[in-house]
Scaffold this active site. Structure first.
Site, PDB file in Angstrom:
ATOM      1  N   CYS A 191       0.824  -1.023  -0.280  1.00  0.00           N
ATOM      2  CA  CYS A 191      -0.131  -0.061   0.263  1.00  0.00           C
ATOM      3  C   CYS A 191       0.447   1.587  -0.184  1.00  0.00           C
ATOM      4  O   CYS A 191       0.524   2.301  -0.552  1.00  0.00           O
ATOM      5  CB  CYS A 191      -0.742   0.068   0.998  1.00  0.00           C
ATOM      6  SG  CYS A 191      -2.162  -1.343   0.903  1.00  0.00           S
ATOM      7  N   HIS A 223      -2.492   7.677   2.728  1.00  0.00           N
ATOM      8  CA  HIS A 223      -3.154   5.929   2.002  1.00  0.00           C
ATOM      9  C   HIS A 223      -4.839   5.871   2.852  1.00  0.00           C
ATOM     10  O   HIS A 223      -4.584   5.553   4.431  1.00  0.00           O
ATOM     11  CB  HIS A 223      -2.554   4.517   2.554  1.00  0.00           C
ATOM     12  CG  HIS A 223      -3.066   3.591   2.689  1.00  0.00           C
ATOM     13  ND1 HIS A 223      -3.588   2.605   1.057  1.00  0.00           N
ATOM     14  CD2 HIS A 223      -2.750   2.600   3.031  1.00  0.00           C
ATOM     15  CE1 HIS A 223      -3.729   2.078   1.170  1.00  0.00           C
ATOM     16  NE2 HIS A 223      -3.450   1.643   1.971  1.00  0.00           N
ATOM     17  N   ASN A 236      -9.950   0.187   1.207  1.00  0.00           N
ATOM     18  CA  ASN A 236      -8.805   0.094   0.723  1.00  0.00           C
ATOM     19  C   ASN A 236      -8.387  -0.443  -0.987  1.00  0.00           C
ATOM     20  O   ASN A 236      -8.849  -1.682  -0.906  1.00  0.00           O
ATOM     21  CB  ASN A 236      -8.027  -0.332   1.877  1.00  0.00           C
ATOM     22  CG  ASN A 236      -6.423  -0.946   1.954  1.00  0.00           C
ATOM     23  OD1 ASN A 236      -5.995  -0.215   0.966  1.00  0.00           O
ATOM     24  ND2 ASN A 236      -6.668  -1.242   2.782  1.00  0.00           N
TER      25      ASN A 236
HETATM   26  O1  UT7 Z   1      -3.275  -1.454   3.592  1.00  0.00           O
HETATM   27  C1  UT7 Z   1      -2.175  -1.946   4.474  1.00  0.00           C
HETATM   28  C2  UT7 Z   1      -2.349  -1.611   5.555  1.00  0.00           C
HETATM   29  N1  UT7 Z   1      -3.812  -2.506   6.145  1.00  0.00           N
HETATM   30  C3  UT7 Z   1      -4.118  -1.024   7.139  1.00  0.00           C
HETATM   31  O2  UT7 Z   1      -3.887  -0.589   7.929  1.00  0.00           O
HETATM   32  C4  UT7 Z   1      -5.940  -2.329   8.266  1.00  0.00           C
HETATM   33  C5  UT7 Z   1      -4.923  -2.140   9.469  1.00  0.00           C
HETATM   34  N2  UT7 Z   1      -6.246  -2.913  10.598  1.00  0.00           N
HETATM   35  C6  UT7 Z   1      -7.258  -1.810  10.498  1.00  0.00           C
HETATM   36  O3  UT7 Z   1      -7.869  -1.219  10.223  1.00  0.00           O
HETATM   37  C7  UT7 Z   1      -8.013  -3.092  12.243  1.00  0.00           C
HETATM   38  O4  UT7 Z   1      -7.658  -2.920  12.948  1.00  0.00           O
HETATM   39  C8  UT7 Z   1      -9.574  -3.795  10.852  1.00  0.00           C
HETATM   40  C9  UT7 Z   1     -10.559  -2.424  10.823  1.00  0.00           C
HETATM   41  C10 UT7 Z   1      -8.869  -5.144  10.406  1.00  0.00           C
HETATM   42  C11 UT7 Z   1      -9.999  -4.728  12.718  1.00  0.00           C
HETATM   43  O5  UT7 Z   1      -9.940  -3.381  13.289  1.00  0.00           O
HETATM   44  P1  UT7 Z   1      -9.924  -3.508  14.814  1.00  0.00           P
HETATM   45  O6  UT7 Z   1     -11.129  -2.985  15.341  1.00  0.00           O
HETATM   46  O7  UT7 Z   1      -8.390  -4.156  14.888  1.00  0.00           O
HETATM   47  O8  UT7 Z   1     -10.881  -5.384  15.074  1.00  0.00           O
HETATM   48  P2  UT7 Z   1     -10.049  -6.917  15.686  1.00  0.00           P
HETATM   49  O9  UT7 Z   1      -8.956  -7.169  14.533  1.00  0.00           O
HETATM   50  O10 UT7 Z   1      -9.522  -6.357  16.969  1.00  0.00           O
HETATM   51  O11 UT7 Z   1     -11.143  -7.537  15.390  1.00  0.00           O
HETATM   52  C12 UT7 Z   1     -12.439  -7.443  16.744  1.00  0.00           C
HETATM   53  C13 UT7 Z   1     -13.467  -8.181  16.793  1.00  0.00           C
HETATM   54  C14 UT7 Z   1     -13.120  -9.701  16.702  1.00  0.00           C
HETATM   55  O12 UT7 Z   1     -13.933 -10.295  17.270  1.00  0.00           O
HETATM   56  P3  UT7 Z   1     -13.975 -10.777  18.967  1.00  0.00           P
HETATM   57  O13 UT7 Z   1     -12.664 -11.489  18.759  1.00  0.00           O
HETATM   58  O14 UT7 Z   1     -13.231  -9.670  20.104  1.00  0.00           O
HETATM   59  O15 UT7 Z   1     -14.756 -11.741  19.549  1.00  0.00           O
HETATM   60  C15 UT7 Z   1     -13.114  -9.683  14.943  1.00  0.00           C
HETATM   61  O16 UT7 Z   1     -13.392 -11.044  14.866  1.00  0.00           O
HETATM   62  O17 UT7 Z   1     -13.859  -7.735  15.443  1.00  0.00           O
HETATM   63  C16 UT7 Z   1     -14.295  -9.153  14.908  1.00  0.00           C
HETATM   64  N3  UT7 Z   1     -14.209  -9.031  13.458  1.00  0.00           N
HETATM   65  C17 UT7 Z   1     -15.557  -8.458  12.707  1.00  0.00           C
HETATM   66  N4  UT7 Z   1     -16.818  -8.522  13.042  1.00  0.00           N
HETATM   67  C18 UT7 Z   1     -18.148  -8.867  11.838  1.00  0.00           C
HETATM   68  C19 UT7 Z   1     -13.372  -8.957  12.618  1.00  0.00           C
HETATM   69  N5  UT7 Z   1     -13.553  -8.337  11.596  1.00  0.00           N
HETATM   70  C20 UT7 Z   1     -15.286  -8.364  11.383  1.00  0.00           C
HETATM   71  C21 UT7 Z   1     -15.724  -8.489  10.643  1.00  0.00           C
HETATM   72  N6  UT7 Z   1     -17.593  -7.772  10.493  1.00  0.00           N
HETATM   73  N7  UT7 Z   1     -15.786  -7.862   9.531  1.00  0.00           N
END
Ligand code: UT7
Length: 326
Positions: free
Chosen positions: A113, A253, A283
């Site tokens: 990215c 980005h 993204n």
């Molecule tokens: O472009 C390249 C660079 N990429 C990035 O910059 C991405 C950077 N990361 C992010 O943007 C975020 O970390 C994400 C959007 C990917 C995830 O957000 P988060 O607030 O860090 O969520 P998480 O991964 O900690 O997940 C929290 C909860 C989990 O459930 P539990 O374990 O707490 O029960 C996940 O399973 O949210 C759940 N979860 C979802 N729930 C509904 C993860 N994805 C989803 C989803 N819908 N799509």
């Protein structure tokens, strides 16, 4: 050194729009989760017969028209992508042929990215040294081709698209004022596509286990992004003796609204000085910054003499900032 600047921009996204409501039908997610955690409401998805070079070539043509430069006058084409048409040859070679830029050397640059900012800084060097006159830099990704549509951690985040700029010599004090690029390979395991390369060539096993799809440790990448954006922007500003206050428009980005908001806060930039369009596109990886830049230039959100900061981050881990004056 001759100053190098952007003299034309162009972009392209496929017509087909996948809203959060469409995703909810097949993925265990919700519009509320996606919007509150990422800010994304929709993404554009390329049709089955559309590859990265097809989108890149359209963006390229649009940037040439905008610049008033003929394809035959291009000396170089750099395509930043992690979703090439094929492993060999480069996607840039397909673009070169499609737009009939017969004189241009064409090559790809891989920095995830952060690819577009890295390619922009690279392409500018050839103009600054006087070696080339017209350099095209493209960021293009067909992310949808490398998604596991059963993995809600990744499939809700990405979209497809392409953006292109034409670089040429500009007046002193204009164009690219400074850049700052960096990498930390110790974070290589945080974001990537495990199979399909020499480490793990394609096999029945890799296909069955979806190892050709993007895998990401979102939390760690998030922490990295929030830290690196302000650091990289400050480092680039220092190189051209400017301060955060001098930035008229920051184009980060477009990965996650919360990442951008955290960076805005650290840099003390008000919303009107930050471009955010991820709600429409998701993204789009290397394409996100040049698509946003095209939008900013065409809508005249950036005026002559304005200072623009472009900052990218992603797989590698790799990051980069380019500061330019329009
Ligand atoms: O472009 C390249 C660079 N990429 C990035 O910059 C991405 C950077 N990361 C992010 O943007 C975020 O970390 C994400 C959007 C990917 C995830 O957000 P988060 O607030 O860090 O969520 P998480 O991964 O900690 O997940 C929290 C909860 C989990 O459930 P539990 O374990 O707490 O029960 C996940 O399973 O949210 C759940 N979860 C979802 N729930 C509904 C993860 N994805 C989803 C989803 N819908 N799509």
């Amino acid at each position: 050194m001759k100053p190098a600047g952007i003299i034309g921009t162009g972009s392209y996204v496929p017509d087909s729009i996948m809203t959060n409501a469409c995703l909810v039908e097949t993925v265990p997610t919700s519009d509320e989760w996606i919007v509150s955690r990422t800010g994304i409401k929709a993404r554009h998805i390329a049709g089955q017969d559309v590859a990265t070079s097809d989108m890149a070539a359209i963006a390229a043509q649009r940037s040439l028209e905008n610049a008033g430069v003929k394809a035959a006058d291009l000396d170089m084409i750099i395509v930043a992508t992690y979703t090439p048409d094929t492993l060999l040859p480069s996607t840039a070679a397909f673009v070169q042929h499609k737009i009939a830029a017969s004189r241009a050397v064409a090559l790809d640059l891989g920095a995830g990215c952060a690819g577009f900012v890295c390619a922009l800084a690279t392409g500018a060097q050839f103009i600054m040294t006087g070696m080339y006159r017209n350099v095209m830099v493209i960021g293009a990704d067909a992310c949808s081709r490398f998604l596991d549509w059963t993995d809600r951690n990744t499939c809700v985040l990405f979209g497809d698209g392409a953006g292109a700029v034409v670089l040429a010599p500009v007046f002193e004090g204009r164009g690219i004022l400074a850049s700052h690029l960096g990498s930390d390979g110790s974070g290589a395991g945080l974001l990537g596509i495990p199979a399909g390369g020499s480490r793990m060539p394609a096999s029945e096993y890799t296909v069955q286990n979806k190892l050709h799809c993007i895998r990401m440790n979102g939390k760690e990448v998030f922490k990295f992004a929030v830290k690196i954006i302000p650091e990289s922007v400050e480092a680039a500003l220092n190189r051209c003796h400017l301060r955060t206050n001098d930035i008229d428009l920051l184009i980060p980005h477009q990965a996650n609204l919360r990442i951008i908001q955290a960076a805005m806060e650290t840099l003390a930039l008000p919303p009107e000085r930050v471009l955010i369009n991820l709600e429409h596109y998701g993204n789009t990886s290397a394409a996100s910054i040049p698509i946003a830049l095209d939008e900013a230039f065409r809508s005249r959100r950036v005026g002559n003499g304005d200072v623009v900061a472009l900052v990218g981050f992603g797989a590698g881990l790799t990051w980069g900032t380019v500061i330019l004056r329009k």
